[in-house]
Design an enzyme around this catalytic site. Structure first.
Site, PDB file in Angstrom:
ATOM      1  N   ASN A 198       1.280  -1.152   0.060  1.00 58.81           N
ATOM      2  CA  ASN A 198       0.162  -0.040   0.231  1.00 58.81           C
ATOM      3  C   ASN A 198       0.605   1.251  -0.095  1.00 58.81           C
ATOM      4  O   ASN A 198       1.616   1.650   0.989  1.00 58.81           O
ATOM      5  CB  ASN A 198      -1.043  -0.032   0.981  1.00 58.81           C
TER       6      ASN A 198
ATOM      7  N   GLU B 247      -4.333   1.449  -3.135  1.00 58.75           N
ATOM      8  CA  GLU B 247      -3.989   2.707  -2.563  1.00 58.75           C
ATOM      9  C   GLU B 247      -2.985   3.861  -3.947  1.00 58.75           C
ATOM     10  O   GLU B 247      -2.429   5.101  -3.183  1.00 58.75           O
ATOM     11  CB  GLU B 247      -3.954   3.684  -1.049  1.00 58.75           C
TER      12      GLU B 247
ATOM     13  N   TYR C  27      -7.564  -3.805  -2.153  1.00 52.27           N
ATOM     14  CA  TYR C  27      -8.058  -3.198  -1.172  1.00 52.27           C
ATOM     15  C   TYR C  27      -8.935  -2.562  -0.522  1.00 52.27           C
ATOM     16  O   TYR C  27      -9.878  -2.152  -0.869  1.00 52.27           O
ATOM     17  CB  TYR C  27      -7.672  -1.592  -1.520  1.00 52.27           C
TER      18      TYR C  27
ATOM     19  N   ASP D 195      -4.380  -4.928   1.409  1.00 49.21           N
ATOM     20  CA  ASP D 195      -4.667  -4.530   1.902  1.00 49.21           C
ATOM     21  C   ASP D 195      -5.956  -4.335   2.741  1.00 49.21           C
ATOM     22  O   ASP D 195      -7.323  -3.389   2.293  1.00 49.21           O
ATOM     23  CB  ASP D 195      -4.553  -2.804   2.032  1.00 49.21           C
TER      24      ASP D 195
END
Length: 257
Positions: A7, A34, A106, A147
């Site tokens: 991330n 991200e 994510y 993540d």
DNA sequence: ATGACAGAGTGCCTCTGA
């Protein structure tokens, strides 16, 4: 074959760190989260110059995922999860790299609890679980890297008390993660460090890095055919301590072949 | 109980993250 989940907390701000990581570690596959960048802002040329092909699913300002492969172009299989056509968050991309199916994930943070963001998180875990079942049925090597915004166990955080009311540690979040594992996935880091105490994230605030006040939320889940090839797993922790670092450290597995 | 960092867009404040 080293497969990494990282991330980056902003691909533009992190580009020098990312290129440095690719150059120094030469990982075979890197799943990014991200990006915080629209598709057209993705630094494809810089990444290709470092020797990596890429597929990405961007979004202006927030979210965004990508898969990089050394000396190869990942073949995209899917972007976004089924079940909520109105969901425009860029949080899932899936590709084929050298005979392994790779997903960059994510998962929503879900704070504050309770609330619509937490409800969205739980629904998203269910949608991911449905896709995961489809992948398992193929009986091939699959790595779900990303993540997850879930602290799976009490020994996966520096402080249960500090995180008790956080969406990352709610029983419903953990239950969703456990149900996913129960399909037959292997949490690679957990097999390597079964008593916990290994962090992948340290907050920028309150001197969390200096105090080693972190937790484990970046996970690599392996299908049985991938788990059979697991050699080792770990966290490239030192990259969290570098200048202009992401608040996450690269987390990885090494597979035979 | 509160605030502290960081990145990016709506830009010198606001929103979001974890």
């Amino acid at each position: 074959m080293k497969i990494v989940s990282y991330n980056v907390n902003g691909i533009k701000a992190r580009l020098p760190r990312l290129i440095e990581y690719l150059t120094e570690q030469q990982p075979d596959v890197v799943c990014l989260q991200e990006l915080k960048s629209a598709d057209e802002g993705f630094p494809e040329a810089d990444i290709r110059a470092a020797g990596y092909g890429a597929v990405w699913h961007g979004q202006k300002g927030f979210n965004g995922v990508a898969i990089l492969a050394k000396g190869a172009d990942p073949v995209e299989r899917k972007r976004g999860l089924d079940g909520e056509p109105e969901d425009e968050h860029s949080r899932y991309i899936e590709a084929e790299v050298n005979g392994v199916t790779i997903a960059s994930i994510y998962l929503p943070n879900g704070n504050p609890v309770p609330g619509p963001k937490f409800d969205y998180k739980l629904r998203w875990i269910d949608r991911l679980s449905r896709q995961a079942l489809t992948l398992l049925a193929e009986e091939r090597p699959v790595v779900l890297a990303g993540d997850y915004n879930v602290i799976p166990n009490d020994d996966d955080t520096f402080s249960v008390r500090a995180m008790a009311s956080d969406a990352l540690m709610q029983p419903e979040s953990r239950q969703g993660y456990r149900a996913l594992l129960a399909q037959g996935w292997t949490d690679a880091l957990r097999t390597r460090f079964p008593t916990g105490g290994v962090w992948t994230f340290w907050d920028y605030q309150a001197g969390a890095w200096q105090r080693d006040a972190g937790f484990r939320i970046d996970h690599l889940l392996l299908s049985p055919q991938a788990a059979d090839r697991l050699i080792s797993a770990g966290v490239d922790k030192e990259y969290r301590g570098r200048e202009k670092a992401s608040d996450h450290a690269p987390t990885w597995v090494r597979l035979r072949g």
